[in-house]
Design an enzyme around this catalytic site. Structure first.
Site, PDB file in Angstrom:
ATOM      1  N   SER A 115      47.505  37.139  38.145  1.00  0.00           N
ATOM      2  CA  SER A 115      46.524  36.662  39.115  1.00  0.00           C
ATOM      3  C   SER A 115      47.094  35.498  39.921  1.00  0.00           C
ATOM      4  O   SER A 115      47.912  34.715  39.412  1.00  0.00           O
ATOM      5  CB  SER A 115      45.284  36.176  38.357  1.00  0.00           C
ATOM      6  OG  SER A 115      44.439  35.448  39.203  1.00  0.00           O
ATOM      7  N   TYR A 174      41.247  30.934  31.344  1.00  0.00           N
ATOM      8  CA  TYR A 174      41.561  32.310  31.768  1.00  0.00           C
ATOM      9  C   TYR A 174      42.922  32.354  32.467  1.00  0.00           C
ATOM     10  O   TYR A 174      43.787  33.173  32.136  1.00  0.00           O
ATOM     11  CB  TYR A 174      40.455  32.846  32.701  1.00  0.00           C
ATOM     12  CG  TYR A 174      40.909  34.019  33.542  1.00  0.00           C
ATOM     13  CD1 TYR A 174      41.149  35.261  32.959  1.00  0.00           C
ATOM     14  CD2 TYR A 174      41.138  33.885  34.918  1.00  0.00           C
ATOM     15  CE1 TYR A 174      41.597  36.340  33.724  1.00  0.00           C
ATOM     16  CE2 TYR A 174      41.581  34.948  35.692  1.00  0.00           C
ATOM     17  CZ  TYR A 174      41.815  36.176  35.086  1.00  0.00           C
ATOM     18  OH  TYR A 174      42.262  37.231  35.835  1.00  0.00           O
ATOM     19  N   LYS A 192      46.862  34.136  31.552  1.00  0.00           N
ATOM     20  CA  LYS A 192      47.714  34.952  32.434  1.00  0.00           C
ATOM     21  C   LYS A 192      49.125  34.373  32.495  1.00  0.00           C
ATOM     22  O   LYS A 192      50.115  35.094  32.424  1.00  0.00           O
ATOM     23  CB  LYS A 192      47.105  35.009  33.845  1.00  0.00           C
ATOM     24  CG  LYS A 192      45.815  35.794  33.920  1.00  0.00           C
ATOM     25  CD  LYS A 192      46.091  37.275  33.753  1.00  0.00           C
ATOM     26  CE  LYS A 192      44.834  38.060  33.479  1.00  0.00           C
ATOM     27  NZ  LYS A 192      45.064  39.439  33.110  1.00  0.00           N
TER      28      LYS A 192
HETATM   29  P1  NAD Z   1      37.372  44.638  34.421  1.00  0.00           P
HETATM   30  O1  NAD Z   1      36.662  43.762  33.444  1.00  0.00           O
HETATM   31  O2  NAD Z   1      36.555  45.449  35.329  1.00  0.00           O
HETATM   32  O3  NAD Z   1      38.380  45.593  33.648  1.00  0.00           O
HETATM   33  C1  NAD Z   1      38.996  45.236  32.431  1.00  0.00           C
HETATM   34  C2  NAD Z   1      38.833  46.402  31.466  1.00  0.00           C
HETATM   35  O4  NAD Z   1      39.447  46.085  30.222  1.00  0.00           O
HETATM   36  C3  NAD Z   1      37.358  46.726  31.167  1.00  0.00           C
HETATM   37  O5  NAD Z   1      37.144  48.100  31.354  1.00  0.00           O
HETATM   38  C4  NAD Z   1      37.181  46.322  29.700  1.00  0.00           C
HETATM   39  O6  NAD Z   1      36.222  47.118  29.053  1.00  0.00           O
HETATM   40  C5  NAD Z   1      38.593  46.506  29.165  1.00  0.00           C
HETATM   41  N1  NAD Z   1      38.924  45.674  28.006  1.00  0.00           N
HETATM   42  C6  NAD Z   1      38.729  44.334  27.870  1.00  0.00           C
HETATM   43  N2  NAD Z   1      39.167  43.934  26.675  1.00  0.00           N
HETATM   44  C7  NAD Z   1      39.661  45.025  26.029  1.00  0.00           C
HETATM   45  C8  NAD Z   1      40.259  45.253  24.754  1.00  0.00           C
HETATM   46  N3  NAD Z   1      40.427  44.243  23.869  1.00  0.00           N
HETATM   47  N4  NAD Z   1      40.638  46.499  24.428  1.00  0.00           N
HETATM   48  C9  NAD Z   1      40.477  47.514  25.298  1.00  0.00           C
HETATM   49  N5  NAD Z   1      39.914  47.373  26.516  1.00  0.00           N
HETATM   50  C10 NAD Z   1      39.516  46.145  26.873  1.00  0.00           C
HETATM   51  O7  NAD Z   1      38.370  43.702  35.234  1.00  0.00           O
HETATM   52  P2  NAD Z   1      39.176  44.019  36.563  1.00  0.00           P
HETATM   53  O8  NAD Z   1      38.574  43.232  37.653  1.00  0.00           O
HETATM   54  O9  NAD Z   1      39.377  45.476  36.733  1.00  0.00           O
HETATM   55  O10 NAD Z   1      40.554  43.315  36.201  1.00  0.00           O
HETATM   56  C11 NAD Z   1      41.623  44.039  35.622  1.00  0.00           C
HETATM   57  C12 NAD Z   1      42.745  43.064  35.294  1.00  0.00           C
HETATM   58  O11 NAD Z   1      43.146  42.389  36.482  1.00  0.00           O
HETATM   59  C13 NAD Z   1      42.350  41.970  34.295  1.00  0.00           C
HETATM   60  O12 NAD Z   1      43.456  41.726  33.460  1.00  0.00           O
HETATM   61  C14 NAD Z   1      42.082  40.772  35.185  1.00  0.00           C
HETATM   62  O13 NAD Z   1      42.294  39.551  34.509  1.00  0.00           O
HETATM   63  C15 NAD Z   1      43.099  40.976  36.289  1.00  0.00           C
HETATM   64  N6  NAD Z   1      42.702  40.342  37.553  1.00  0.00           N
HETATM   65  C16 NAD Z   1      41.489  40.631  38.104  1.00  0.00           C
HETATM   66  C17 NAD Z   1      41.102  40.014  39.295  1.00  0.00           C
HETATM   67  C18 NAD Z   1      39.758  40.290  39.914  1.00  0.00           C
HETATM   68  O14 NAD Z   1      39.341  39.543  40.780  1.00  0.00           O
HETATM   69  N7  NAD Z   1      39.047  41.336  39.534  1.00  0.00           N
HETATM   70  C19 NAD Z   1      41.980  39.123  39.925  1.00  0.00           C
HETATM   71  C20 NAD Z   1      43.213  38.857  39.337  1.00  0.00           C
HETATM   72  C21 NAD Z   1      43.583  39.492  38.152  1.00  0.00           C
HETATM   73  C1  UD1 Z   2      37.931  33.532  41.411  1.00  0.00           C
HETATM   74  C2  UD1 Z   2      38.418  32.948  40.118  1.00  0.00           C
HETATM   75  C3  UD1 Z   2      39.915  33.173  39.987  1.00  0.00           C
HETATM   76  C4  UD1 Z   2      40.245  34.661  40.125  1.00  0.00           C
HETATM   77  C5  UD1 Z   2      39.701  35.162  41.449  1.00  0.00           C
HETATM   78  C6  UD1 Z   2      39.956  36.643  41.557  1.00  0.00           C
HETATM   79  C7  UD1 Z   2      36.893  31.061  39.772  1.00  0.00           C
HETATM   80  C8  UD1 Z   2      36.761  29.575  39.747  1.00  0.00           C
HETATM   81  N1  UD1 Z   2      38.115  31.529  40.111  1.00  0.00           N
HETATM   82  O1  UD1 Z   2      38.564  32.837  42.432  1.00  0.00           O
HETATM   83  O2  UD1 Z   2      40.371  32.721  38.747  1.00  0.00           O
HETATM   84  O3  UD1 Z   2      41.655  34.865  40.096  1.00  0.00           O
HETATM   85  O4  UD1 Z   2      38.286  34.904  41.496  1.00  0.00           O
HETATM   86  O5  UD1 Z   2      39.252  37.256  42.541  1.00  0.00           O
HETATM   87  O6  UD1 Z   2      35.978  31.802  39.453  1.00  0.00           O
HETATM   88  N2  UD1 Z   2      31.863  31.414  46.907  1.00  0.00           N
HETATM   89  C9  UD1 Z   2      30.661  30.968  47.409  1.00  0.00           C
HETATM   90  N3  UD1 Z   2      29.515  31.407  46.803  1.00  0.00           N
HETATM   91  C10 UD1 Z   2      29.520  32.251  45.733  1.00  0.00           C
HETATM   92  C11 UD1 Z   2      30.749  32.700  45.236  1.00  0.00           C
HETATM   93  C12 UD1 Z   2      31.913  32.249  45.845  1.00  0.00           C
HETATM   94  O7  UD1 Z   2      30.613  30.207  48.371  1.00  0.00           O
HETATM   95  O8  UD1 Z   2      28.444  32.590  45.213  1.00  0.00           O
HETATM   96  C13 UD1 Z   2      33.108  30.971  47.584  1.00  0.00           C
HETATM   97  C14 UD1 Z   2      34.051  30.188  46.692  1.00  0.00           C
HETATM   98  O9  UD1 Z   2      33.773  28.821  46.751  1.00  0.00           O
HETATM   99  C15 UD1 Z   2      35.418  30.543  47.314  1.00  0.00           C
HETATM  100  C16 UD1 Z   2      35.214  31.972  47.832  1.00  0.00           C
HETATM  101  O10 UD1 Z   2      33.808  32.142  47.965  1.00  0.00           O
HETATM  102  O11 UD1 Z   2      35.699  29.708  48.402  1.00  0.00           O
HETATM  103  C17 UD1 Z   2      35.748  33.038  46.896  1.00  0.00           C
HETATM  104  O12 UD1 Z   2      35.208  32.839  45.593  1.00  0.00           O
HETATM  105  P1  UD1 Z   2      35.430  33.878  44.396  1.00  0.00           P
HETATM  106  O13 UD1 Z   2      35.117  35.238  44.863  1.00  0.00           O
HETATM  107  O14 UD1 Z   2      34.699  33.354  43.208  1.00  0.00           O
HETATM  108  O15 UD1 Z   2      37.006  33.844  44.150  1.00  0.00           O
HETATM  109  P2  UD1 Z   2      37.979  32.599  43.852  1.00  0.00           P
HETATM  110  O16 UD1 Z   2      37.257  31.322  43.821  1.00  0.00           O
HETATM  111  O17 UD1 Z   2      39.137  32.712  44.766  1.00  0.00           O
END
Ligand code: NAD
Ligand code: UD1
Length: 337
Positions: free
Chosen positions: A126, A150, A154
């Site tokens: 991330s 969190y 990572k």
């Molecule tokens: P998500 O929660 O939708 O998907 C994660 C999946 O992993 C879920 O289906 C959950 O059931 C499964 N899971 C969790 N723990 C488990 C375990 N112990 N054993 C088996 N399955 C398990 O999340 P996502 O948004 O799809 O994110 C996927 C990956 O990308 C994560 O590692 C997350 O940290 C990373 N990531 C997500 C974002 C974001 O904004 N969504 C941003 C940066 C990185």
């Molecule tokens: C969040 C996570 C970050 C993760 C990323 C992935 C936090 C503090 N950080 O970051 O670890 O990697 O998502 O997508 O949760 N905002 C509002 N109102 C809301 C929600 C968000 O104004 O209700 C604003 C926030 O202040 C920010 C922007 O929208 O400026 C994006 O926010 P968000 O979607 O939560 O993502 P990140 O803060 O970038």
């Protein structure tokens, strides 16, 4: 194609979209998920979209023997590891749950991979691993320093994988640092289905638009940005999914490589809200409130490395992100429930 691709967390938000792109590219896919943050219904939806049904194993990566059994049944060529916990606020309140789940499950997985000599690995990292002090756009050499548990899981996993490669140079490892994934598959059949009140911007906007929340709280309007609100690099989840297919294709040489996956463009909160209203013809009332603790003013990626080395760049813009996020939400007001 030889060997299946194991996708952990493949029924989650990013995993499910990636499974679709893998199936479209003719890979055989096996999913491991424990459904702690996803729904069984995803598999039917994936089949509806692709006409193919991925194999699903309902198990927890914290159970190493179960992973071992799965590896005995298949001949995996690569593993894409999405599974893990991702809620920043929860990680602050319950850090041990995050350190245990994210790190121990990755250790288990890598141990079993080693036992079966499967050493091709793609990891979901991330942009949160970068420190808040970097100049934008951030490239992969930016200073590291996440500010919550969190994010630290990572970074620790990135470092653990680097140590693993140092110990055994047969490993081929790609670390993908995602910026802000949003949107959904254009069919409206799969998308993001957060439990409870959403924390992230786009799911909050869609839940206001669908009438579940009264208004959006905009966290701060006094940042040093174009309109005072926070700026982020939003990336359509389908572009992100395609980035994984490219990463898989290019994960051919031993080593450990890191790539930013973003668009390279930053949009403010108000720009996203206005675009969402305009393209979807819906109203999203909002009010400005205090800054959210821990937020940084601006984050957007330098995506040159992924473009040059993975032959990948994001194609969908903010309009498609807003359109597809709304299409998913309005067709599934309660997500998969
Ligand atoms: P998500 O929660 O939708 O998907 C994660 C999946 O992993 C879920 O289906 C959950 O059931 C499964 N899971 C969790 N723990 C488990 C375990 N112990 N054993 C088996 N399955 C398990 O999340 P996502 O948004 O799809 O994110 C996927 C990956 O990308 C994560 O590692 C997350 O940290 C990373 N990531 C997500 C974002 C974001 O904004 N969504 C941003 C940066 C990185
Ligand atoms: C969040 C996570 C970050 C993760 C990323 C992935 C936090 C503090 N950080 O970051 O670890 O990697 O998502 O997508 O949760 N905002 C509002 N109102 C809301 C929600 C968000 O104004 O209700 C604003 C926030 O202040 C920010 C922007 O929208 O400026 C994006 O926010 P968000 O979607 O939560 O993502 P990140 O803060 O970038």
């Amino acid at each position: 194609m030889s060997g299946e691709i194991l996708v952990t967390g493949g029924t989650g938000y990013i995993g499910s979209h990636t499974v679709i792109e893998l199936l479209k590219a003719d890979y055989d896919v096996v999913i491991i998920d424990n459904f702690s943050n996803s729904s069984m219904k995803v598999i039917d939806r994936i089949e509806k979209i692709t006409d193919k049904r991925p194999i699903l194993i309902n198990t927890d990566l914290l159970n190493k023997e179960n992973i071992y059994d799965v590896f005995e049944k298949f001949s995996f060529s690569s593993v894409i590891h999405f599974a893990g916990l991702k809620a920043v606020g929860e990680s602050v309140n319950n850090p041990l749950k995050y350190y245990y789940t994210n790190i121990a499950s990755t250790v288990n997985l890598c141990e079993v991979m080693t036992a079966f000599d499967v050493k091709n690995f793609i990891f979901s990292s991330s942009a949160t691993v970068y420190s808040a002090q970097n100049k934008m756009p951030i490239n992969e050499d930016g200073n590291l320093g996440p500010n919550n548990p969190y994010g630290r899981t990572k970074l620790f996993i990135e470092e653990m994988l680097s140590d693993l490669y140092q110990s055994d140079s047969n490993w081929k490892i790609t670390l993908l640092r995602y910026f802000n994934p949003v949107g959904a598959h254009e069919s409206g059949l799969i998308g993001e289905s957060p439990n409870g009140t959403p924390n992230n911007l786009m799911p909050f906007i869609t839940s206001v638009a669908v009438g579940k929340q009264k208004n959006l709280k905009v966290f701060g309007s006094d940042y040093n940005t174009k309109d005072g609100t926070g700026v982020r690099d939003y990336i359509h989840v389908i572009d992100l999914a395609k980035g994984h297919v490219q990463a898989l294709k290019h994960n051919c040489e031993p080593g450990i490589k890191t790539y930013n996956l973003g668009t390279g463009k930053g949009y403010s909160v108000l720009e996203v809200v206005k675009t969402f209203q305009l393209v979807n013809g819906v109203n999203v009332p909002y009010e400005i409130v205090d800054r959210r603790p821990g937020d940084i003013p601006i984050s957007y990626a330098d995506v040159t490395k992924a473009k040059d080395q993975l032959n990948w760049n994001a194609e969908k813009g903010i309009i498609e992100m807003c359109k597809d996020a709304w299409n998913w939400q309005k067709n599934n007001p309660n997500g998969y429930n």
